[in-house]
Design an enzyme around this catalytic site. Structure first.
Site, PDB file in Angstrom:
ATOM      1  N   SER A 186      -3.458  36.344   3.828  1.00 15.88           N
ATOM      2  CA  SER A 186      -3.970  35.375   2.845  1.00 15.88           C
ATOM      3  C   SER A 186      -2.893  35.119   1.792  1.00 15.88           C
ATOM      4  CB  SER A 186      -5.216  35.940   2.167  1.00 15.88           C
ATOM      5  OG  SER A 186      -4.885  37.121   1.449  1.00 15.88           O
ATOM      6  N   TYR A 240     -10.364  42.130  -5.168  1.00 14.52           N
ATOM      7  CA  TYR A 240      -9.589  41.887  -3.942  1.00 14.52           C
ATOM      8  C   TYR A 240      -8.238  42.603  -3.996  1.00 14.52           C
ATOM      9  CZ  TYR A 240      -7.684  39.157   0.002  1.00 14.52           C
ATOM     10  OH  TYR A 240      -7.144  38.779   1.212  1.00 14.52           O
TER      11      TYR A 240
HETATM   12  N1  LIG Z   1     -11.588  34.497   5.003  1.00 18.36           N
HETATM   13  C1  LIG Z   1     -10.624  33.975   4.248  1.00 18.36           C
HETATM   14  O1  LIG Z   1     -10.867  33.279   3.254  1.00 18.36           O
HETATM   15  C2  LIG Z   1      -9.186  34.222   4.646  1.00 18.36           C
HETATM   16  C3  LIG Z   1      -8.177  33.530   3.953  1.00 18.36           C
HETATM   17  C4  LIG Z   1      -6.856  33.722   4.319  1.00 18.36           C
HETATM   18  C5  LIG Z   1      -6.541  34.638   5.305  1.00 18.36           C
HETATM   19  N2  LIG Z   1      -7.551  35.310   5.947  1.00 18.36           N
HETATM   20  C6  LIG Z   1      -7.176  36.298   6.960  1.00 18.36           C
HETATM   21  O2  LIG Z   1      -7.751  35.957   8.208  1.00 18.36           O
HETATM   22  C7  LIG Z   1      -8.052  37.146   8.932  1.00 18.36           C
HETATM   23  C8  LIG Z   1      -9.483  37.118   9.419  1.00 18.36           C
HETATM   24  O3  LIG Z   1     -10.316  36.917   8.310  1.00 18.36           O
HETATM   25  P1  LIG Z   1     -11.879  36.644   8.485  1.00 18.36           P
HETATM   26  O4  LIG Z   1     -12.328  36.137   7.160  1.00 18.36           O
HETATM   27  O5  LIG Z   1     -12.136  35.843   9.710  1.00 18.36           O
HETATM   28  O6  LIG Z   1     -12.398  38.154   8.687  1.00 18.36           O
HETATM   29  P2  LIG Z   1     -13.878  38.701   8.960  1.00 18.36           P
HETATM   30  O7  LIG Z   1     -14.865  37.597   9.094  1.00 18.36           O
HETATM   31  O8  LIG Z   1     -14.116  39.736   7.918  1.00 18.36           O
HETATM   32  O9  LIG Z   1     -13.712  39.380  10.395  1.00 18.36           O
HETATM   33  C9  LIG Z   1     -13.076  40.563  10.495  1.00 18.36           C
HETATM   34  C10 LIG Z   1     -12.887  40.902  11.954  1.00 18.36           C
HETATM   35  O10 LIG Z   1     -12.116  42.099  11.989  1.00 18.36           O
HETATM   36  C11 LIG Z   1     -12.842  43.082  12.664  1.00 18.36           C
HETATM   37  N3  LIG Z   1     -12.593  44.374  12.016  1.00 18.36           N
HETATM   38  C12 LIG Z   1     -12.855  44.735  10.756  1.00 18.36           C
HETATM   39  N4  LIG Z   1     -12.470  46.009  10.554  1.00 18.36           N
HETATM   40  C13 LIG Z   1     -11.958  46.449  11.731  1.00 18.36           C
HETATM   41  C14 LIG Z   1     -11.429  47.680  12.189  1.00 18.36           C
HETATM   42  N5  LIG Z   1     -11.344  48.746  11.385  1.00 18.36           N
HETATM   43  N6  LIG Z   1     -11.019  47.764  13.467  1.00 18.36           N
HETATM   44  C15 LIG Z   1     -11.117  46.704  14.314  1.00 18.36           C
HETATM   45  N7  LIG Z   1     -11.617  45.528  13.940  1.00 18.36           N
HETATM   46  C16 LIG Z   1     -12.037  45.398  12.664  1.00 18.36           C
HETATM   47  C17 LIG Z   1     -14.300  42.710  12.611  1.00 18.36           C
HETATM   48  O11 LIG Z   1     -14.966  43.307  13.727  1.00 18.36           O
HETATM   49  P3  LIG Z   1     -16.586  43.594  13.732  1.00 18.36           P
HETATM   50  O12 LIG Z   1     -17.227  42.240  13.493  1.00 18.36           O
HETATM   51  O13 LIG Z   1     -16.871  44.137  15.091  1.00 18.36           O
HETATM   52  O14 LIG Z   1     -16.836  44.550  12.605  1.00 18.36           O
HETATM   53  C18 LIG Z   1     -14.180  41.185  12.686  1.00 18.36           C
HETATM   54  O15 LIG Z   1     -14.035  40.772  14.024  1.00 18.36           O
HETATM   55  C19 LIG Z   1      -7.721  38.309   8.015  1.00 18.36           C
HETATM   56  O16 LIG Z   1      -6.445  38.822   8.305  1.00 18.36           O
HETATM   57  C20 LIG Z   1      -7.730  37.676   6.640  1.00 18.36           C
HETATM   58  O17 LIG Z   1      -6.913  38.332   5.697  1.00 18.36           O
HETATM   59  C21 LIG Z   1      -8.861  35.118   5.647  1.00 18.36           C
END
Ligand SMILES: NC(=O)c1ccc[n+]([C@@H]2O[C@H](COP(=O)([O-])OP(=O)(O)OC[C@H]3O[C@@H](n4cnc5c(N)ncnc54)[C@H](OP(=O)(O)O)[C@@H]3O)[C@@H](O)[C@H]2O)c1
Length: 240
Positions: free
Chosen positions: A132, A147
């Site tokens: 992010s 955060y």
């Molecule tokens: N959301 C935003 O606004 C945003 C902005 C910029 C960048 N990003 C980046 O995009 C990426 C994905 O974000 P997201 O918002 O889609 O995330 P999310 O909805 O929180 O999804 C997280 C995913 O990671 C898995 N996970 C969590 N802890 C884990 C662990 N210990 N071992 C294996 N898997 C694990 C979860 O699996 P389960 O569902 O099975 O628990 C889920 O599939 C991240 O790197 C984040 O920093 C997000």
């Protein structure tokens, strides 16, 4: 991506799931890693298969080294190699996690994943680290306290991967960083807004537009697929 094997960490929901689906649409076989949400991961696998590609479900908590090792062994057994590793899974804002959890997941598990996965990644392979803007620019900008440990640990993960970049390059493996603004409709966005009511609306106004999951997943998939890796990080959404 025809004929390529891709592993997406955290592919059971959100950006990881959307990226896995796109890569299957581009002709890749996909390893869908998840931690807990098996039913959701199975739905992603069904979509991958509906696009004519193979899917492998890989349950592994990335903070568990033995589980990571098993996942890489399973990929080697089914596909014989890995062409693209997408380091998408992230965490640290969950309730009741130990104080060092964010660093264990967002830094230590990422570098260990690279060390394990690269054993089966041939020259020409690629690693994509998803982050992010709040984490990527952590050293130069402040973030909200709720955060901070996530941002610090994801930046530490990015720095640790950059330290390995030359060694990876010698083995013909490229590293690409994709960084996004707050993404509309995600759980993280909801959690941030809950911690700081109004944060999302303020950011929307400042930036003019917040990227959607589809827009971010498109950027991650295209960073994986481009023949030449971009030298600079790929930014999605406003950086200022
Ligand atoms: N959301 C935003 O606004 C945003 C902005 C910029 C960048 N990003 C980046 O995009 C990426 C994905 O974000 P997201 O918002 O889609 O995330 P999310 O909805 O929180 O999804 C997280 C995913 O990671 C898995 N996970 C969590 N802890 C884990 C662990 N210990 N071992 C294996 N898997 C694990 C979860 O699996 P389960 O569902 O099975 O628990 C889920 O599939 C991240 O790197 C984040 O920093 C997000």
């Amino acid at each position: 991506m025809e004929g390529k094997v891709v592993l997406v960490t955290g592919a059971s929901r959100g950006i990881g799931a959307a990226t896995a689906e796109r890569l299957a649409g581009m002709g890749a076989d996909v390893v869908i890693n998840y931690r807990d949400k098996k039913a959701r991961a199975e739905k992603v696998a069904e979509i991958v298969r509906s696009r004519g590609q193979q899917a492998l479900l890989a349950q592994a908590d990335l903070t568990d080294a033995a589980a990571q090792r098993q996942m890489v062994d399973d990929v080697a057994k089914k596909f014989g190699r890995l062409d693209v590793l997408i380091l998408n899974a992230s965490g640290g804002m969950e309730r009741d996690v130990p104080a060092d959890y964010a660093m264990r997941l967002n830094r230590d598990a990422q570098t260990r994943m690279v060390d394990l996965a690269t054993r089966i990644m041939p020259p020409g392979s690629r690693i994509v680290f998803v982050t992010s803007h709040q984490a990527h620019f952590f050293h130069s900008r402040s973030t909200i306290p709720e955060y901070e440990s996530v941002a610090a640990s994801k930046r530490a993960g990015e720095d640790a991967l950059r330290e390995r970049e030359q060694e990876l390059a010698r083995r013909g493996i490229s590293l690409v960083v994709v960084s996004g603004d707050v993404i509309e409709g995600t759980i993280t966005a909801t959690l941030l807004d809950r911690a700081r009511p109004g944060l999302l609306e303020t950011r929307r106004r400042e930036a003019g537009h917040l990227p959607t999951v589809d827009e971010f997943a498109d950027a991650v998939a295209s960073a994986a697929a481009r023949p030449e890796p971009p030298a600079e990080p790929v930014y999605v959404g406003q950086t200022a």
